[in-house]
Design a protein around this motif. Structure first.
Motif, PDB file in Angstrom:
ATOM      1  N   ARG A 147      -1.304 -11.099   1.826  1.00  0.00           N
ATOM      2  CA  ARG A 147      -0.463 -12.284   2.026  1.00  0.00           C
ATOM      3  C   ARG A 147      -1.299 -13.545   1.847  1.00  0.00           C
ATOM      4  N   SER A 171      -1.994  -9.117   8.488  1.00  0.00           N
ATOM      5  CA  SER A 171      -0.807  -8.792   7.707  1.00  0.00           C
ATOM      6  C   SER A 171      -1.005  -7.420   7.088  1.00  0.00           C
ATOM      7  N   ARG A 207       3.529  -8.082  10.406  1.00  0.00           N
ATOM      8  CA  ARG A 207       2.559  -9.109  10.789  1.00  0.00           C
ATOM      9  C   ARG A 207       2.210  -8.982  12.272  1.00  0.00           C
TER      10      ARG A 207
END
Length: 373
Positions: free
Chosen positions: A149, A145, A130
């Motif tokens: 996600r 990400s 991330r």
């Protein structure tokens, strides 16, 4: 037909759009190069950073390791973001609680894309896939990400999609409940709940209700689930919402507050706690008694017969998953390709696989097999 399935797997792996299997929200992962391409459209300057996990102990060792690796600053994000040098006491406190590590200071509109891509690769490596970009003047953050996600339900798919993900003969793709068969021997909900016009405790098969009520915790937890969904234990089961029925039968991972009493000899202890609800099917499946009368071979409740993991069935092209597409007859499958509105990079990637798919489907239609599903 096998060759057609291979082409479909390639298509869904290359241009399919992942969605959250819980809320159906579209989710996208950004490889370092894709994240760089997206960020380079931004005109604002700012910091690319990643979040380090909290290290309550051995914080000084963590700081020295970061300094030796060439990192120099942390970032306190917010409306007025500011940098903190790693060799300060404040940085030590931030690391102890979990800190934002500045990976690079960027001007995306001017910096070489290769530099931005390398910065993202470093951020993903340090921050469990991330990264965030904090605009310097606006106090506005953009999150990235590496894996798709969902902002509400978390990671959807780990790693990059490959054709093997869409094969029910592969551990990557096969539904874990039915092992890719689409059917499984499992507890049948209708054999658990035999009187759906009554409230839950009267609706359950008497033998099941008796077993559940042996545990005060389980009984209180089931009541809590029903109440949390806007009903009561006396509400007839047949009038439940689909969400409540699914939660009671299949389980609900959210935490429910329950209060129940534990008896030890002559003493009674009041217990208050929060627990998830595992679902009637899982509870029944874990009982040691023979439950043949509760089970039958039926369509898998997890993949609904699609044979793949639910997060893979939620990957779509033009709004349709690979499971739904393969249920079409050959004629329909060929016609619908013409309705796919692919543009830009997706059209370029799909050009050759789509040509092959059209040719193979057209051949089946020409030889009179267009009715095959």
């Amino acid at each position: 037909v096998t060759e057609i399935a291979d082409v479909l797997r390639v298509l869904w792996a290359r241009i399919g759009v992942p969605h959250c299997p819980v809320c159906a929200r579209e989710v996208r992962g950004h490889s370092p190069s894709a994240a760089a391409r997206s960020l380079c459209a931004e005109a604002a300057q700012g910091w690319l950073y990643t979040r380090l996990r909290a290290v309550p102990e051995e914080t000084e060792n963590r700081r020295q390791t970061l300094i030796r690796d060439g990192w120099t600053r942390l970032l306190v994000s917010g409306p007025q973001p500011r940098q903190v040098d790693l060799d300060t006491d404040e940085a030590l406190e931030l690391l102890r609680a979990g800190a934002n590590l500045v990976v690079d200071r960027l001007n995306p509109a001017r910096d070489a894309r290769s530099r931005v891509s390398e910065a993202f690769a470093s951020a993903y490596r340090l921050g469990a896939g991330r990264a965030w970009f904090q605009k310097r003047d606006e106090g506005f953050q953009v999150s990235f990400s590496e894996a798709p996600r969902c902002p509400e339900h978390g990671p959807v798919i780990e790693g990059e999609l490959t054709p093997k993900h869409f094969s029910f003969n592969s551990q990557l793709g096969a539904c874990p409940r039915c092992d890719g068969l689409g059917v499984a021997t499992a507890v049948v909900p209708e054999r658990l709940i035999t009187q759906p016009k009554k409230g839950i405790w009267d609706a359950l098969d008497p033998r099941i209700a008796k077993l559940l009520q042996r545990s005060a915790r389980t009984g209180a937890l089931l009541d809590a689930v029903i109440i949390a969904h806007g009903a009561t234990p006396t509400t007839p089961v047949h009038s439940w919402s689909d969400a409540l029925r699914d939660a009671v039968i299949d389980g609900d991972p959210q935490l429910f507050s329950v209060a129940w009493s534990r008896t030890w000899g002559t003493s009674v202890q009041r217990v208050e706690e929060q627990r998830p609800w595992p679902g009637l099917i899982e509870i029944a499946a874990n009982w040691s008694a023979r439950l043949d009368w509760l089970t039958a071979e039926a369509i898998c409740r997890t993949c609904k017969g699609g044979r793949l993991r639910k997060e893979l069935l939620a990957v779509t092209i033009a709004g349709e998953g690979i499971g739904d597409y393969t249920q079409r007859c050959v004629v329909e499958a060929l016609d619908i390709i013409g309705d796919w509105d692919l543009g830009g990079e997706s059209a370029e990637i799909a050009e050759r696989p789509l040509l092959e798919l059209r040719q193979r489907l057209s051949f089946l239609v020409d030889v009179g097999l267009g009715y095959l599903g």
